[in-house]
Design an enzyme around this catalytic site. Structure first.
Site, PDB file in Angstrom:
ATOM      1  N   LYS A  86       0.782  -1.242   0.000  1.00  0.00           N
ATOM      2  CA  LYS A  86       0.000   0.000   0.000  1.00  0.00           C
ATOM      3  C   LYS A  86       0.817   1.297   0.000  1.00  0.00           C
ATOM      4  CE  LYS A  86      -0.278   0.354   4.979  1.00  0.00           C
ATOM      5  NZ  LYS A  86      -1.000   0.795   6.132  1.00  0.00           N
ATOM      6  N   SER A 126      -9.891   1.910  -2.619  1.00  0.00           N
ATOM      7  CA  SER A 126      -9.389   3.157  -2.050  1.00  0.00           C
ATOM      8  C   SER A 126      -9.989   4.347  -2.787  1.00  0.00           C
ATOM      9  CB  SER A 126      -7.874   3.169  -2.201  1.00  0.00           C
ATOM     10  OG  SER A 126      -7.366   4.446  -1.988  1.00  0.00           O
ATOM     11  N   TYR A 151       0.337   1.973  -7.355  1.00  0.00           N
ATOM     12  CA  TYR A 151      -0.533   1.468  -6.285  1.00  0.00           C
ATOM     13  C   TYR A 151      -1.998   1.733  -6.640  1.00  0.00           C
ATOM     14  CZ  TYR A 151      -3.319   1.510  -2.060  1.00  0.00           C
ATOM     15  OH  TYR A 151      -4.332   1.301  -1.159  1.00  0.00           O
ATOM     16  N   LYS A 155      -5.257  -0.907  -7.676  1.00  0.00           N
ATOM     17  CA  LYS A 155      -6.586  -0.992  -7.044  1.00  0.00           C
ATOM     18  C   LYS A 155      -7.684  -0.929  -8.111  1.00  0.00           C
ATOM     19  CE  LYS A 155      -5.552  -1.588  -2.885  1.00  0.00           C
ATOM     20  NZ  LYS A 155      -5.974  -2.779  -2.165  1.00  0.00           N
ATOM     21  N   LEU A 202       0.204  10.762   7.241  1.00  0.00           N
ATOM     22  CA  LEU A 202       0.238  11.886   8.173  1.00  0.00           C
ATOM     23  C   LEU A 202       0.138  11.468   9.649  1.00  0.00           C
ATOM     24  CD1 LEU A 202       0.289  14.953   8.548  1.00  0.00           C
ATOM     25  CD2 LEU A 202      -2.202  14.935   8.371  1.00  0.00           C
ATOM     26  N   GLY A 296       2.050  14.208  -6.706  1.00  0.00           N
ATOM     27  CA  GLY A 296       0.940  13.254  -6.756  1.00  0.00           C
ATOM     28  C   GLY A 296      -0.174  13.548  -5.765  1.00  0.00           C
TER      29      GLY A 296
HETATM   30  P1  NAD Z   1      -1.257  -3.369   5.988  1.00  0.00           P
HETATM   31  O1  NAD Z   1       0.011  -3.372   5.210  1.00  0.00           O
HETATM   32  O2  NAD Z   1      -1.203  -3.070   7.432  1.00  0.00           O
HETATM   33  O3  NAD Z   1      -2.005  -4.765   5.786  1.00  0.00           O
HETATM   34  C1  NAD Z   1      -1.888  -5.545   4.619  1.00  0.00           C
HETATM   35  C2  NAD Z   1      -1.573  -6.956   5.049  1.00  0.00           C
HETATM   36  O4  NAD Z   1      -1.460  -7.791   3.883  1.00  0.00           O
HETATM   37  C3  NAD Z   1      -0.248  -7.083   5.805  1.00  0.00           C
HETATM   38  O5  NAD Z   1      -0.457  -7.801   6.993  1.00  0.00           O
HETATM   39  C4  NAD Z   1       0.663  -7.834   4.844  1.00  0.00           C
HETATM   40  O6  NAD Z   1       1.604  -8.642   5.531  1.00  0.00           O
HETATM   41  C5  NAD Z   1      -0.328  -8.656   4.042  1.00  0.00           C
HETATM   42  N1  NAD Z   1       0.116  -9.018   2.678  1.00  0.00           N
HETATM   43  C6  NAD Z   1       0.663  -8.206   1.753  1.00  0.00           C
HETATM   44  N2  NAD Z   1       0.889  -8.893   0.610  1.00  0.00           N
HETATM   45  C7  NAD Z   1       0.449 -10.167   0.840  1.00  0.00           C
HETATM   46  C8  NAD Z   1       0.414 -11.336   0.055  1.00  0.00           C
HETATM   47  N3  NAD Z   1       0.879 -11.338  -1.210  1.00  0.00           N
HETATM   48  N4  NAD Z   1      -0.088 -12.467   0.601  1.00  0.00           N
HETATM   49  C9  NAD Z   1      -0.536 -12.479   1.878  1.00  0.00           C
HETATM   50  N5  NAD Z   1      -0.524 -11.403   2.673  1.00  0.00           N
HETATM   51  C10 NAD Z   1      -0.043 -10.247   2.151  1.00  0.00           C
HETATM   52  O7  NAD Z   1      -2.264  -2.359   5.247  1.00  0.00           O
HETATM   53  P2  NAD Z   1      -3.681  -1.806   5.709  1.00  0.00           P
HETATM   54  O8  NAD Z   1      -3.547  -0.357   5.971  1.00  0.00           O
HETATM   55  O9  NAD Z   1      -4.273  -2.684   6.748  1.00  0.00           O
HETATM   56  O10 NAD Z   1      -4.480  -1.952   4.354  1.00  0.00           O
HETATM   57  C11 NAD Z   1      -5.296  -3.093   4.070  1.00  0.00           C
HETATM   58  C12 NAD Z   1      -5.852  -2.957   2.658  1.00  0.00           C
HETATM   59  O11 NAD Z   1      -6.576  -1.735   2.551  1.00  0.00           O
HETATM   60  C13 NAD Z   1      -4.774  -2.921   1.579  1.00  0.00           C
HETATM   61  O12 NAD Z   1      -5.253  -3.634   0.455  1.00  0.00           O
HETATM   62  C14 NAD Z   1      -4.672  -1.452   1.247  1.00  0.00           C
HETATM   63  O13 NAD Z   1      -4.236  -1.226  -0.068  1.00  0.00           O
HETATM   64  C15 NAD Z   1      -6.116  -0.992   1.440  1.00  0.00           C
HETATM   65  N6  NAD Z   1      -6.220   0.452   1.752  1.00  0.00           N
HETATM   66  C16 NAD Z   1      -5.499   0.970   2.788  1.00  0.00           C
HETATM   67  C17 NAD Z   1      -5.560   2.346   3.049  1.00  0.00           C
HETATM   68  C18 NAD Z   1      -4.741   2.953   4.163  1.00  0.00           C
HETATM   69  O14 NAD Z   1      -4.498   4.161   4.130  1.00  0.00           O
HETATM   70  N7  NAD Z   1      -4.316   2.195   5.160  1.00  0.00           N
HETATM   71  C19 NAD Z   1      -6.365   3.180   2.254  1.00  0.00           C
HETATM   72  C20 NAD Z   1      -7.112   2.610   1.230  1.00  0.00           C
HETATM   73  C21 NAD Z   1      -7.027   1.235   0.981  1.00  0.00           C
HETATM   74  N1  UFG Z   2       1.049  15.063   4.716  1.00  0.00           N
HETATM   75  C1  UFG Z   2       1.969  15.994   5.170  1.00  0.00           C
HETATM   76  N2  UFG Z   2       3.133  15.521   5.735  1.00  0.00           N
HETATM   77  C2  UFG Z   2       3.408  14.197   5.861  1.00  0.00           C
HETATM   78  C3  UFG Z   2       2.456  13.253   5.400  1.00  0.00           C
HETATM   79  C4  UFG Z   2       1.291  13.727   4.824  1.00  0.00           C
HETATM   80  O1  UFG Z   2       1.758  17.193   5.061  1.00  0.00           O
HETATM   81  O2  UFG Z   2       4.492  13.842   6.367  1.00  0.00           O
HETATM   82  C5  UFG Z   2      -0.214  15.554   4.139  1.00  0.00           C
HETATM   83  C6  UFG Z   2      -0.434  15.152   2.678  1.00  0.00           C
HETATM   84  O3  UFG Z   2       0.137  16.092   1.813  1.00  0.00           O
HETATM   85  C7  UFG Z   2      -1.967  15.077   2.610  1.00  0.00           C
HETATM   86  C8  UFG Z   2      -2.381  14.629   4.008  1.00  0.00           C
HETATM   87  O4  UFG Z   2      -1.271  14.934   4.858  1.00  0.00           O
HETATM   88  O5  UFG Z   2      -2.486  16.370   2.403  1.00  0.00           O
HETATM   89  C9  UFG Z   2      -2.675  13.138   4.113  1.00  0.00           C
HETATM   90  O6  UFG Z   2      -1.581  12.391   3.588  1.00  0.00           O
HETATM   91  P1  UFG Z   2      -1.445  10.815   3.786  1.00  0.00           P
HETATM   92  O7  UFG Z   2      -0.138  10.410   3.174  1.00  0.00           O
HETATM   93  O8  UFG Z   2      -1.697  10.449   5.187  1.00  0.00           O
HETATM   94  O9  UFG Z   2      -2.659  10.232   2.953  1.00  0.00           O
HETATM   95  P2  UFG Z   2      -3.039  10.408   1.402  1.00  0.00           P
HETATM   96  O10 UFG Z   2      -4.354  11.094   1.356  1.00  0.00           O
HETATM   97  O11 UFG Z   2      -1.953  10.982   0.622  1.00  0.00           O
HETATM   98  O12 UFG Z   2      -3.164   8.870   0.950  1.00  0.00           O
HETATM   99  C10 UFG Z   2      -3.982   7.948   1.630  1.00  0.00           C
HETATM  100  C11 UFG Z   2      -3.364   6.559   1.526  1.00  0.00           C
HETATM  101  C12 UFG Z   2      -3.399   6.066   0.107  1.00  0.00           C
HETATM  102  C13 UFG Z   2      -4.769   6.184  -0.449  1.00  0.00           C
HETATM  103  C14 UFG Z   2      -5.297   7.586  -0.290  1.00  0.00           C
HETATM  104  C15 UFG Z   2      -6.726   7.705  -0.749  1.00  0.00           C
HETATM  105  O13 UFG Z   2      -2.021   6.568   1.966  1.00  0.00           O
HETATM  106  O14 UFG Z   2      -3.043   4.716   0.104  1.00  0.00           O
HETATM  107  O15 UFG Z   2      -5.247   7.954   1.087  1.00  0.00           O
HETATM  108  O16 UFG Z   2      -7.497   6.764  -0.101  1.00  0.00           O
HETATM  109  F1  UFG Z   2      -4.739   5.877  -1.773  1.00  0.00           F
END
Ligand code: NAD
Ligand code: UFG
Length: 340
Positions: A86, A126, A151, A155, A202, A296
């Site tokens: 992710k 996402s 990434y 998705k 963040l 980005g």
């Molecule tokens: P995370 O990295 O904490 O959890 C993902 C888990 O998947 C981990 O435990 C990792 O070990 C496991 N994993 C990765 N690749 C694997 C594979 N090939 N086989 C088996 N296990 C595998 O991430 P998270 O924040 O809990 O996110 C969970 C899901 O939600 C992800 O698909 C992520 O893309 C999606 N998502 C997360 C966010 C966010 O900001 N956290 C936002 C939008 C979507």
């Molecule tokens: N930001 C800072 N400083 C930092 C980190 C982030 O100013 O050190 C700001 C970013 O510019 C943004 C906000 O904080 O304005 C949130 O940033 P995050 O990196 O926490 O989150 P994003 O919105 O960029 O991205 C998150 C997930 C992605 C997902 C996206 C939309 O990380 O995986 O939300 O769901 F795709």
């Protein structure tokens, strides 16, 4: 044999909180995780919190043999599919890893599900799939945009695969959950987010500054067209997200086809508002410097969550202070995360 829920990526941040929520409502859970970004300690703590046990299989979703064995051994009624990579920046540097884990891995899982006759799936998508929408709030009928990194594209690709799959075979029932910005930790302070190395997101960064692990926060730009110039996002508590999965699961078990639900609060907060709220919740200072925009990044992004409320009976219950307080409790109690 009792019916169970398979949670891929269940040891991770959102997966562990959702596994806990599933166990708490009395469901049986099998977790498949390769621990590439997590620790099995999280799962033991989940069991401790609820006093129930789960089945953990350490393995990769790209391994068909492990999947076939798992589906043979356990009667799975539905799959919650969290497993994947992710980190946006890493996906730019290592695109093949991302397409392999997230796209090839998902296809491997869907193939195994079809072989086993399991057609109920909730997929972690996402808000990134919306690209840079011109209007706020974002509702599910907005066109998907052009994600700016591998990434995000991975998705969108999996969403497309699932749409095609469902068109080809009406037995599929799929929930695409588009998360906004997941933050927070379980209110016990025992499980939470444990980023590897220096956090990209963040909230984990802010909490590591507050505890003194990192010196100061870099605020990525204060010249966005937002009220205070810093980026605005829809932060959602991970326990609210977990509850959203329970509701989506119930729904997909009663319907067919592909359904999309935004999981967000509908409220946007700026980076400066987050800093102030965190300082208030923790009683610690969060020093920051404004630097260049991060490439980005979009200016603002928040959800229209009404479709999930209408169709799933779900809405986020926890407010900004809850998100900050729970993040801080987890950080204070676990300065090294799970210590791995
Ligand atoms: P995370 O990295 O904490 O959890 C993902 C888990 O998947 C981990 O435990 C990792 O070990 C496991 N994993 C990765 N690749 C694997 C594979 N090939 N086989 C088996 N296990 C595998 O991430 P998270 O924040 O809990 O996110 C969970 C899901 O939600 C992800 O698909 C992520 O893309 C999606 N998502 C997360 C966010 C966010 O900001 N956290 C936002 C939008 C979507
Ligand atoms: N930001 C800072 N400083 C930092 C980190 C982030 O100013 O050190 C700001 C970013 O510019 C943004 C906000 O904080 O304005 C949130 O940033 P995050 O990196 O926490 O989150 P994003 O919105 O960029 O991205 C998150 C997930 C992605 C997902 C996206 C939309 O990380 O995986 O939300 O769901 F795709």
């Amino acid at each position: 044999m009792t019916e169970k829920i398979l949670v891929t990526g269940g040891a991770g941040f959102i997966g562990s909180h959702t596994t806990l929520a599933l166990l708490e409502v009395g469901l049986e859970v099998v977790v498949l995780d390769n621990l590439s970004n997590s620790s099995d300690i999280a799962l033991r703590r989940v069991e401790d919190i609820c006093g129930k046990s789960l089945t953990f299989i350490e393995g990769d979703i790209r391994n068909s043999q492990i999947l076939d064995d798992l589906f043979n051994e356990h009667r799975i009624s539905a799959v919650l599919h969290f497993a994947g990579l992710k980190a946006v920046g890493q996906s730019v540097r290592m695109p093949l890893n991302y397409y392999d884990n997230n796209v090839v891995g998902s296809i491997s899982l869907f193939n195994a599900m079809a072989r086993a006759g399991v057609f109920n799936l909730v997929f972690s998508s996402s808000a990134t799939v919306y690209g840079e929408p011109t209007q706020m709030p974002i509702s599910e009928d907005f066109p998907t945009g052009i994600p700016t990194n591998p990434y995000g594209r991975s998705k969108l690709m999996v969403e497309d695969v699932l749409r095609d799959l469902s068109l080809s075979d009406p037995r599929w029932s799929v929930g695409l959950l588009r998360y906004f910005n997941p933050v927070g930790a379980h209110e016990s302070g025992i499980i939470g987010e444990d980023p590897n190395g220096i956090p990209n997101n963040l909230l984990p960064y802010v909490s590591q500054v507050a505890i003194g692990k990192l010196k100061h926060l870099s605020v990525f730009g204060n010249d966005y067209p937002t009220p205070d110039g810093t980026g605005v996002r829809d932060y959602i508590h991970v326990q609210d997200l977990a509850d959203g999965h329970l509701c989506a699961l119930q729904k997909i078990l009663q319907t067919n086809g592909v359904n999309i639900w935004n999981l967000g609060t509908g409220i946007g907060y700026s980076v400066l508002e987050i800093i102030r709220a965190f300082e208030e919740a923790s009683g610690r200072a969060v020093p920051y410097q404004v630097v260049e925009r991060r490439s980005g990044d979009i200016a603002q992004c928040w959800a229209a969550p009404e479709k999930a409320t209408r169709e799933l009976g779900w809405s986020a219950k926890r407010n900004l202070l809850d998100m900050m307080t729970d993040t801080w409790r987890w950080q204070l109690g676990n300065p090294q995360g799970y210590g791995h």
